[in-house]
Design an enzyme around this catalytic site. Structure first.
Site, PDB file in Angstrom:
ATOM      1  CB  THR A 217      89.948 139.268  22.217  1.00 13.57           C
ATOM      2  OG1 THR A 217      88.956 140.232  22.581  1.00 13.57           O
ATOM      3  CG2 THR A 217      89.888 138.122  23.204  1.00 13.57           C
ATOM      4  CG  ASN A 218      90.522 143.717  25.093  1.00  8.29           C
ATOM      5  OD1 ASN A 218      89.429 143.765  25.624  1.00  8.29           O
ATOM      6  ND2 ASN A 218      90.787 144.354  23.959  1.00  8.29           N
ATOM      7  CG  ASP A 219      90.804 140.008  30.605  1.00 10.81           C
ATOM      8  OD1 ASP A 219      90.410 138.924  30.151  1.00 10.81           O
ATOM      9  OD2 ASP A 219      91.842 140.147  31.269  1.00 10.81           O
ATOM     10  CB  SER A 220      86.807 144.922  27.131  1.00 12.50           C
ATOM     11  OG  SER A 220      85.593 145.626  27.074  1.00 12.50           O
ATOM     12  CB  ALA A 284      88.992 147.155  25.363  1.00 11.32           C
TER      13      ALA A 284
END
Ligand code: FMN
Length: 407
Positions: A217-220, A284
């Protein structure tokens, strides 16, 4: 136009406080309504004053608190009628079983019930009581009557009751009541620029499964998308929020579609796309996902583990290819050469607007409560939105779209 989102600014609201244990939360509600820009007056029943004194509400609202029908201090008007006529929105919070029964039957035997009977303002009722009182057929019938009269009745929350057990009947949190008030006012206001428009908003970082317990995943955080959903709702739109996160409160009056992966998000977006007018891709979306998802948890065996990734569908690009009348807004979260990437993205994806933010900045981007963005549109000068709350940035983005669309 720029005030259209700010539904509560200068709105004349009366909070009618009745005698339940949740009176303490009504003080915070008054504070939050004032923070949202409203001019708030308070009226209290005698029972409510057993819990909190009028002084608390007087200090918070900076107005006298009305408690007594026959305390007629000013000769030029009758107090309860004056307040009833002044009011643009009446909120009864907490609403006791008793005041609900009185409102359902037109009883006016104290200041609160008399002013409520006299006011023609829209009414938002926030019941709070013991679960058995709530389930009593008399209360059920009385609440049904209030709904029939066109009053908005909030659903009580479930949780730990003052009686010491779990149950339904808690007063919702003040933030949720403010949200409900905004949504109610949107329904009552005819000339909002996005009335009749359907808006899809995506939010959060997608989760691409590696195995049943791990994902990429990512930081969004999804905060920008949720702010956009609230702002679009306040401008009158019918909003569908397609989100990977369940950490943030779902904005009141918004259709919520939970998803996890890019593929699920794509499916959810295209299920609504034909009937939409504006699509805002604030999520994101992962560019790559594991080529295979392991059916069982991958065990620690070898020194190295190689994951093969494959490209996900570029949802914004597909929307750009398939769009007809839809206004398409994308986001560009970059750490360098923001302008070049944003302009390139605008052309390559056939979008109508790219909102670019430099996620390397301290006050902007992922997980922050503030953002600073530049809005790029074909043939138009970029619009720089300086650092402010994500709610305020969301309003500016929608106003830019409304201007371009000439709504
Ligand atoms: C400690 C305490 C807590 C109460 N909490 C509630 C409540 O949450 N909801 C409710 O409907 N009545 C509650 N009551 C009962 C009401 O105060 C009572 O029915 C009163 O007549 C309501 O008057 P009002 O509607 O004029 O404010 C509570 C009473 C006490 C003593």
């Amino acid at each position: 136009m720029s005030g259209a989102c700010k539904l509560l600014t200068n709105k004349r609201i009366t909070v009618y406080v009745t005698g339940g244990i949740a009176v303490y939360k009504a003080a915070d509600l008054v504070r939050k309504l004032i923070k949202a820009g409203a001019d708030v007056k308070v009226a209290m029943t005698a029972s409510a004053q057993e819990f909190v004194t009028p002084l608390t509400f007087q200090v918070l609202s900076k107005h006298d608190v009305s408690t007594d029908t026959f305390n007629e201090r000013e000769a030029q008007f009758v107090n309860h009628i004056h307040l009833a006529d002044w009011t643009e929105l009446a909120i009864v919070a907490p609403a006791t079983a008793n005041v609900i029964a009185k409102m359902a039957n037109g009883i006016a035997d104290d200041f609160v019930s008399t002013a409520l009977l006299a006011t023609t303002a829209p009414k938002l009722i926030v019941p709070a009581m013991n679960q058995h009182m709530l389930e009593n057929p008399a209360t059920v019938r009385n609440l049904a009557s209030l709904k029939e009269y066109g009053y908005e009745v909030m659903e009580p929350a479930t949780g730990f009751l003052a009686e010491g057990y779990e149950g339904k009947g808690r007063m919702p949190e003040p933030d949720q009541i403010v949200e409900a008030a905004q949504h109610f006012l949107v329904q009552q206001t005819k000339d909002l620029p996005l009335k009749g428009k359907s808006v899809i908003i995506t939010a959060g970082g997608t989760k691409e499964r590696i195995d049943p317990v791990r994902f990429i995943t990512n930081d969004s955080s999804g905060k920008m998308g949720y702010s956009l959903a609230k702002a679009a709702r306040n401008l009158g739109a019918q909003v569908t929020l397609i989100s990977t996160t369940n950490q943030l409160p779902i904005p009141f009056g918004v259709a919520f579609v939970p998803v996890q992966s890019a593929a699920e998000m794509e499916k959810a977006v295209f299920a609504k796309f034909n009937d939409s007018d504006i699509v805002i891709m604030a999520a994101a979306v992962s560019d790559y996902r594991p080529k295979t998802e392991a059916a069982y948890k991958i065990k620690k065996t070898n020194e190295d583990l190689t994951l093969i990734l494959e490209k996900t569908t570029d949802i914004l690009a597909r929307l750009g290819k398939e769009k007809k009348h839809q206004f398409l807004i994308g986001f560009a979260a970059e750490t360098n050469d923001v302008e070049t990437y944003a302009k390139d993205k605008l052309a390559r994806k056939n979008a109508n607007m790219i909102v670019a933010n430099d996620v390397s900045q301290a006050n902007a981007g992922f997980n922050k409560d503030t953002n600073e963005v530049i809005i790029y549109q074909p043939q138009l000068d970029p619009i720089h939105i300086s650092v402010r709350s994500k709610d305020a940035v969301a309003e500016e983005i929608l106003h830019a779209a409304i201007n371009t669309l000439n709504l």
